[in-house]
Design a protein around this motif. Structure first.
Motif, PDB file in Angstrom:
ATOM      1  N   ARG A 197      48.690 -19.117  52.303  1.00 17.18           N
ATOM      2  CA  ARG A 197      49.841 -18.352  52.788  1.00 17.18           C
ATOM      3  C   ARG A 197      49.652 -17.834  54.210  1.00 17.18           C
ATOM      4  NH1 ARG A 197      50.818 -13.756  50.751  1.00 17.18           N
ATOM      5  NH2 ARG A 197      48.798 -13.457  49.741  1.00 17.18           N
ATOM      6  N   GLU A 225      62.013 -22.799  51.213  1.00 11.58           N
ATOM      7  CA  GLU A 225      61.983 -23.542  52.471  1.00 11.58           C
ATOM      8  C   GLU A 225      60.553 -23.983  52.810  1.00 11.58           C
ATOM      9  OE1 GLU A 225      61.685 -19.141  53.529  1.00 11.58           O
ATOM     10  OE2 GLU A 225      62.770 -20.400  52.098  1.00 11.58           O
ATOM     11  N   GLU A 226      59.569 -23.157  52.459  1.00 13.64           N
ATOM     12  CA  GLU A 226      58.176 -23.515  52.735  1.00 13.64           C
ATOM     13  C   GLU A 226      57.695 -24.602  51.779  1.00 13.64           C
ATOM     14  OE1 GLU A 226      55.464 -20.275  53.141  1.00 13.64           O
ATOM     15  OE2 GLU A 226      56.753 -19.173  54.538  1.00 13.64           O
ATOM     16  N   ASP A 230      54.073 -20.645  50.859  1.00 15.14           N
ATOM     17  CA  ASP A 230      54.208 -19.563  49.884  1.00 15.14           C
ATOM     18  C   ASP A 230      55.008 -20.118  48.713  1.00 15.14           C
ATOM     19  OD1 ASP A 230      55.110 -17.325  48.397  1.00 15.14           O
ATOM     20  OD2 ASP A 230      54.977 -16.029  50.148  1.00 15.14           O
ATOM     21  N   THR A 244      56.695 -18.822  46.556  1.00 16.13           N
ATOM     22  CA  THR A 244      57.938 -18.114  46.252  1.00 16.13           C
ATOM     23  C   THR A 244      59.042 -18.396  47.267  1.00 16.13           C
ATOM     24  OG1 THR A 244      57.393 -16.097  47.511  1.00 16.13           O
ATOM     25  CG2 THR A 244      56.582 -16.238  45.242  1.00 16.13           C
ATOM     26  N   LYS A 245      58.752 -19.227  48.273  1.00 13.02           N
ATOM     27  CA  LYS A 245      59.732 -19.494  49.334  1.00 13.02           C
ATOM     28  C   LYS A 245      60.129 -20.966  49.326  1.00 13.02           C
ATOM     29  CE  LYS A 245      58.110 -15.687  52.218  1.00 13.02           C
ATOM     30  NZ  LYS A 245      57.535 -15.261  53.516  1.00 13.02           N
TER      31      LYS A 245
END
Length: 293
Positions: A38, A66-67, A61, A63-64
């Motif tokens: 991260r 887009e990542e 991450d 939880t994201k």
């Protein structure tokens, strides 16, 4: 980008502990490793240690969305039609505290990282797993089998991850894609420091009433948890199980791991054989949780 003889693997949560140990072991064993972290400092640490190109850190991450998509695009362009021979869902965290005082936001965050994040990553990388008829290895916890006071959020999230793993294993069986759960006990890593930090923060925010009810037993439990982590199995032991899960011709569906394997097995057997209240009493006695009536 270096292409290794055993194929490409993506591992999440590789900054420390099990994730980093797995990334190091698999790279040494001839895999092309994509290691997600991260923070840039952790990515740079991996770059400095591995300059051959066989281990590639990626900022992601779980939880994201887009990542995750960005990481999937990077890996897809690199491996192309070779796909991934392995996906290791290792990223996770611990939310602790008495259920009565764990905030709903913290509880949601526990599931966001330990459950929904794992599912999102699996969905994003499954097309690459299909190309290589690869394997998915999820890192659970013995806490999914035996719940303990003050870590209810962790136990519940790992129980959910186990159920997800079972269902996914059956769904992907027609394509010959193995889905495997590794469930370790206490691991010697940076976790004790994180547990201590979390406890100090939670304890400081507890009301006088909460401290009066739970303070002593909560502190006693956390001290035991920290001790068991400091003396737990090395991360390399879990990494070894991940390697076996990826390479065994007929891998187990579950790998239970513990430094004290016999005691773990006995507790798992007792949990199934004796009434819940008797098992509860055994746990409560060990934690010195007293009747408040």
């Amino acid at each position: 980008m270096v292409q290794r003889e055993k194929g490409a693997v993506l591992i999440t949560g590789t900054s420390t502990g099990v994730g980093r140990a797995a990334a190091i072991l698999l790279e040494k064993q001839g895999y092309q490793v994509f290691a997600t972290v991260r923070q840039e400092k952790d990515a740079e640490s991996l770059r400095q240690e591995y300059k051959s190109g066989s281990l590639t850190p990626i900022l992601m991450d779980v939880t994201k969305a887009e990542e995750i998509k960005f990481a999937a695009d990077i890996v897809s362009k690199s491996v192309s039609d070779r796909g991934l021979v392995g996906l290791v869902n290792n990223a996770g965290l611990l939310v602790d505290g008495p259920v009565e005082y764990v905030s709903i936001d913290d509880l949601r965050w526990q599931f966001e990282v330990n459950v929904f994040g794992q599912i999102a990553v699996t969905q994003a990388f499954l097309p690459l797993i299909r190309k290589a008829k690869g394997r998915i290895v999820n890192i659970g916890s013995v806490g999914s089998q035996i719940s303990a006071p003050f870590i209810s959020a962790l136990c519940a999230s790992k129980f959910a991850l186990g159920a997800f793993t079972d269902a996914l294993r059956m769904e992907l069986e027609p394509w010959g894609i193995e889905v495997i759960l590794v469930e370790p006990g206490s691991i010697a890593s940076a976790a004790p420091d994180k547990v201590e930090e979390s406890f100090q923060k939670n304890f400081a925010n507890m009301s006088p009433e909460a401290k009066a009810m739970y303070g002593d037993t909560y502190k006693f439990f956390v001290e035991g948890l920290i001790k068991s982590n400091r003396t737990g199995m090395p991360p390399e032991q879990v990494a070894g199980a991940i390697l076996e899960a990826l390479e065994a011709s007929k891998p187990k569906t579950r790998y239970f791991l513990s430094k004290g394997q016999i005691s773990l097995v006995l507790n798992l057997i007792l949990k199934k054989l004796i009434p819940d209240r008797n098992f509860d009493a055994m746990i409560l006695k060990g934690l010195k949780l007293k009747n408040q009536n």
